[in-house]
Design a protein around this motif. Structure first.
Motif, PDB file in Angstrom:
ATOM      1  N   ASP A  35      28.448   6.297  71.239  1.00 53.74           N
ATOM      2  CA  ASP A  35      27.462   5.790  70.393  1.00 53.74           C
ATOM      3  C   ASP A  35      25.996   5.968  71.181  1.00 53.74           C
ATOM      4  O   ASP A  35      24.926   6.327  70.210  1.00 53.74           O
ATOM      5  N   GLN A  38      24.999   9.604  71.002  1.00 53.16           N
ATOM      6  CA  GLN A  38      24.708  10.010  69.444  1.00 53.16           C
ATOM      7  C   GLN A  38      23.435   9.336  69.186  1.00 53.16           C
ATOM      8  O   GLN A  38      22.502  10.054  68.519  1.00 53.16           O
ATOM      9  N   THR A  39      22.942   8.084  69.493  1.00 52.74           N
ATOM     10  CA  THR A  39      21.612   7.732  69.121  1.00 52.74           C
ATOM     11  C   THR A  39      20.579   8.537  70.052  1.00 52.74           C
ATOM     12  O   THR A  39      19.588   8.766  69.183  1.00 52.74           O
TER      13      THR A  39
END
Length: 155
Positions: A35, A38-39
């Motif tokens: 995550d 991905q950010t």
């Protein structure tokens, strides 16, 4: 074929989609779908999209009128956005609405915002430097008016 308007729009849309595809594939294969990765990749992707559109707007605004380059860049960015939000998620192994409609529309708004801000900054820099089409036209007009030879008055 390269001189046709639709070709430039399609190339821009494909180029913006490639930026998204590379970001998604790097996260998928390099960071195993983390995550935080991905950010970070999303931030870099949107900044790169804004930079590409800003540079392209800066360059196009120097050569042609806004009525010519604005639809090209606008529709190219729209095509890139549609490819990014509708086809891009399949590269990550999910679907466009896999995380809900809120995530889908958030991505649309962020993409649109980055596209608009990038293009506006590119045009603003061209105007501030006096390199846009209108400034060049006004400069040429002024030079033409001041460099005319004096009229000889009849005897």
């Amino acid at each position: 074929m390269r001189e046709q308007r639709w070709f430039r729009i399609a190339v821009l849309a494909a180029g913006l989609f490639v930026v998204n595809a590379v970001a998604r594939l790097v996260v998928r294969f390099g960071f195993d779908g983390s995550d935080s990765a991905q950010t970070r990749a999303s931030i870099v992707m949107f900044a790169l999209i804004a930079l590409i559109l800003g540079v392209l707007t800066f360059l196009r605004s120097q050569r042609v009128k806004p009525s010519a380059w604005l639809p090209e860049i606008g529709f190219g960015a729209l095509g890139g956005m549609l490819l990014t939000v509708l086809v891009g998620p399949f590269l990550s192994g999910s679907g466009p609405f896999a995380n809900g409609s809120g995530d889908f529309f958030a991505q649309v708004w962020i993409y649109a915002g980055c596209a608009i801000v990038g293009s506006a900054l590119g045009y603003a820099v061209a105007v501030l430097l006096g390199r846009d089409y209108r400034s060049k036209s006004l400069k040429a007009f002024t030079q033409a008016r001041t460099t005319r030879p004096r009229r000889v008055v009849g005897r």
